[in-house]
Design a protein around this motif. Structure first.
Motif, PDB file in Angstrom:
ATOM      1  N   TYR A 116      53.044  45.472  92.348  1.00 23.76           N
ATOM      2  CA  TYR A 116      51.578  45.507  92.362  1.00 23.76           C
ATOM      3  C   TYR A 116      51.008  44.896  93.638  1.00 23.76           C
ATOM      4  CZ  TYR A 116      51.675  46.418  87.305  1.00 23.76           C
ATOM      5  OH  TYR A 116      51.887  46.955  86.067  1.00 23.76           O
ATOM      6  N   TYR A 120      47.103  44.963  95.080  1.00 24.67           N
ATOM      7  CA  TYR A 120      46.197  43.811  94.974  1.00 24.67           C
ATOM      8  C   TYR A 120      45.751  43.326  96.353  1.00 24.67           C
ATOM      9  CZ  TYR A 120      47.444  43.510  90.026  1.00 24.67           C
ATOM     10  OH  TYR A 120      47.617  43.785  88.693  1.00 24.67           O
ATOM     11  N   ARG A 123      43.084  45.631  97.503  1.00 27.02           N
ATOM     12  CA  ARG A 123      41.877  45.290  96.749  1.00 27.02           C
ATOM     13  C   ARG A 123      41.197  44.068  97.358  1.00 27.02           C
ATOM     14  NH1 ARG A 123      42.590  43.369  90.589  1.00 27.02           N
ATOM     15  NH2 ARG A 123      43.401  41.523  91.647  1.00 27.02           N
ATOM     16  N   ARG A 352      44.325  39.598  81.783  1.00 23.90           N
ATOM     17  CA  ARG A 352      43.224  40.554  81.801  1.00 23.90           C
ATOM     18  C   ARG A 352      42.466  40.590  83.128  1.00 23.90           C
ATOM     19  NH1 ARG A 352      41.215  42.616  76.979  1.00 23.90           N
ATOM     20  NH2 ARG A 352      42.375  42.046  75.107  1.00 23.90           N
ATOM     21  N   PRO A 355      44.622  41.678  86.502  1.00 28.82           N
ATOM     22  CA  PRO A 355      44.997  43.100  86.537  1.00 28.82           C
ATOM     23  C   PRO A 355      43.804  44.059  86.475  1.00 28.82           C
ATOM     24  CG  PRO A 355      46.292  41.897  84.899  1.00 28.82           C
ATOM     25  CD  PRO A 355      45.160  41.009  85.310  1.00 28.82           C
ATOM     26  N   ARG A 356      42.685  43.649  85.868  1.00 31.18           N
ATOM     27  CA  ARG A 356      41.550  44.561  85.648  1.00 31.18           C
ATOM     28  C   ARG A 356      40.254  43.996  86.231  1.00 31.18           C
ATOM     29  NH1 ARG A 356      45.051  44.554  81.470  1.00 31.18           N
ATOM     30  NH2 ARG A 356      45.722  46.570  80.620  1.00 31.18           N
ATOM     31  N   LEU A 359      36.999  46.095  86.484  1.00 31.83           N
ATOM     32  CA  LEU A 359      36.378  46.432  85.200  1.00 31.83           C
ATOM     33  C   LEU A 359      35.572  45.261  84.660  1.00 31.83           C
ATOM     34  CD1 LEU A 359      39.311  48.404  83.517  1.00 31.83           C
ATOM     35  CD2 LEU A 359      37.420  49.257  84.933  1.00 31.83           C
ATOM     36  N   TYR A 360      35.999  44.027  84.970  1.00 32.67           N
ATOM     37  CA  TYR A 360      35.195  42.859  84.590  1.00 32.67           C
ATOM     38  C   TYR A 360      33.982  42.730  85.503  1.00 32.67           C
ATOM     39  CZ  TYR A 360      38.425  41.128  81.094  1.00 32.67           C
ATOM     40  OH  TYR A 360      39.172  41.000  79.956  1.00 32.67           O
ATOM     41  N   ASP A 364      32.652  46.914  82.291  1.00 33.88           N
ATOM     42  CA  ASP A 364      33.335  47.849  81.403  1.00 33.88           C
ATOM     43  C   ASP A 364      34.354  47.142  80.512  1.00 33.88           C
ATOM     44  OD1 ASP A 364      31.947  50.020  82.434  1.00 33.88           O
ATOM     45  OD2 ASP A 364      33.380  50.330  84.052  1.00 33.88           O
ATOM     46  N   ALA A 365      35.086  46.184  81.074  1.00 31.04           N
ATOM     47  CA  ALA A 365      36.109  45.490  80.292  1.00 31.04           C
ATOM     48  C   ALA A 365      35.485  44.646  79.204  1.00 31.04           C
ATOM     49  CB  ALA A 365      36.960  44.602  81.217  1.00 31.04           C
TER      50      ALA A 365
END
Length: 414
Positions: A116, A120, A123, A352, A355-356, A359-360, A364-365
């Motif tokens: 990953y 990352y 990102r 959470r 990895p996401r 989305l937070y 959305d998360a």
């Protein structure tokens, strides 16, 4: 008092009124109307099950019953009990195998975290404006944008007119403003402030520091005895502290407890450690200055005492309470609650948020998490009521529900 006095009537202003004769037809009509208005047993039960007090009483009764022996196991013959004990020993062996499974999962997580890593890192660079994503990376069509596209087609003429009216100066100004914004500002701060478990930790004086947060990394230990993971919070150079990386490490137990082996379900966080923060002068947000006036008892003079006391701050996260090394050591309830909350936060960030993260950031998360929570609560209520019974279920009859009857009967007794 004589017997005559006792029998004497008591004076009262109320006049005795004899029965008023009614016509038989009217009486029958009134009785039929009353009969129609009288609710049935099922209707009464359904109304009671809508009462929060009735539901609470029913839930308490069910919770009291959980874990209570029905007496069946105790009534088994000795030979059968021996066989049950054999099954328990097999279960303990199974839990030992399960612990080995989780150990391999930990090493697998470590392996995939390396895979990953390039994702990352890209990102991180996009968030901080170090690189600009390609056109293909920026292509994304959401459901909301699909709806907007339909509206755009309907109002195409109006939009064309609007575009013609816009001046070149406005376009240049908009372009300049877009170029001034680098990356995605306040990315991690937005996540912290919009996540239920974390938002209460972030104080107003923490926000300028969290604006400097560039990335959060998860590092898994290379060994499984002990099993550990570390959270690294990477900051850009700032005016608050000297470090650019703050760490928080967690130790997990991955073996059944000898005293209670059947409680083992997965690796459990049992300890954590933070790091020292070298605060610059006057910038320590975890402490605050308090001034208090004190009066001398003998002389009566008043003096002002200035002292440093602990202050609420997100950065207290890096200074957790100590966990006693002895397993039987007593831990006060406040410390135990702090540690439980700390373990929950560490698990949340690892499993959470890292990895996401996007989305937070978009929410959305959190919406999905709230939706899952509501579904779980609905399922719990259905289970407590003995099935999937509800007002929306046409086949559900509360009068035939033994759980509903017991709850209603208990409330009547109270």
């Amino acid at each position: 008092m004589s017997a005559g006095d006792a029998a004497a009537p008591v004076a009262d202003d109320t006049k005795a009124v004899g029965p008023v004769p009614e016509k038989s037809g009217e009486t029958d009509g009134v009785n039929e109307a009353k009969a129609d208005m009288t609710p049935s047993a099922s209707q009464i039960t359904a109304q009671m099950m809508q009462n929060p007090q009735v539901l609470a009483a029913l839930q308490n009764r069910i919770e009291d019953m959980v874990g209570q022996s029905s007496g069946y196991i105790e009534s088994l013959p000795p030979a059968v009990k021996r066989r049950v004990n054999a099954l328990k020993n097999l279960q303990v062996k199974s839990l030992g195998m399960e612990a080995k499974f989780f150990a391999e999962v930990h090493l697998l997580e470590r392996k995939y975290m390396e895979l990953y890593k390039p994702i990352y890192e890209r990102r991180r660079d996009i968030i901080n404006g170090a690189i600009e994503p390609t056109e293909s990376e920026c292509e994304w069509v959401s459901d909301d944008e699909d709806d907007d596209d339909d509206d755009e087609k309907k109002d195409n003429t109006n939009k064309c007119e609007t575009k013609e009216e816009s001046t070149e100066a406005e376009k240049e100004q908009t372009s300049t403003e877009d170029e001034d914004v680098k990356g995605i500002p306040d990315f991690w701060l937005t996540i912290f402030k919009s996540t239920d478990v974390l938002q209460d930790m972030v104080q107003d004086h923490d926000e300028p520091i969290l604006k400097c947060l560039k990335d959060i990394r998860v590092i898994f230990s290379a060994t499984t005895d002990p099993m550990e993971f570390t959270l690294e919070f990477v900051f850009e150079p700032n005016e608050y502290f000297e470090e650019t990386v703050l760490q928080k490490s967690y130790v997990m137990r991955n073996e059944p407890d000898e005293k209670d082996p059947f409680s083992f379900d997965a690796p459990e966080i049992i300890a954590c450690s933070g790091c020292d923060i070298t605060w610059k002068k006057g910038k320590n947000v975890t402490m605050k200055t308090v001034k208090k006036k004190q009066k001398h008892k003998g002389r009566g003079t008043v003096r002002t005492v200035v002292k440093q006391v602990a202050n609420d701050s997100f950065f207290n996260f890096f200074d957790p309470p100590d966990v006693p090394e002895e397993e039987d050591a007593d831990v006060d309830s406040d410390t135990e609650q702090l540690l439980a909350s700390d373990f929950e936060i560490g698990h949340l960030i690892r499993e959470r948020i890292v990895p996401r993260a996007v989305l937070y950031f978009t929410g959305d998360a959190q919406m999905q998490y709230d939706y899952d929570e509501e579904e779980e609560e609905d399922e719990d209520v259905d289970e407590r009521l003995g099935g999937s019974g509800s007002e929306s279920d046409d086949d559900y009859d509360p009068s035939k529900d033994p759980a509903a009857k017991d709850g209603a009967q208990e409330c009547k007794q109270q």
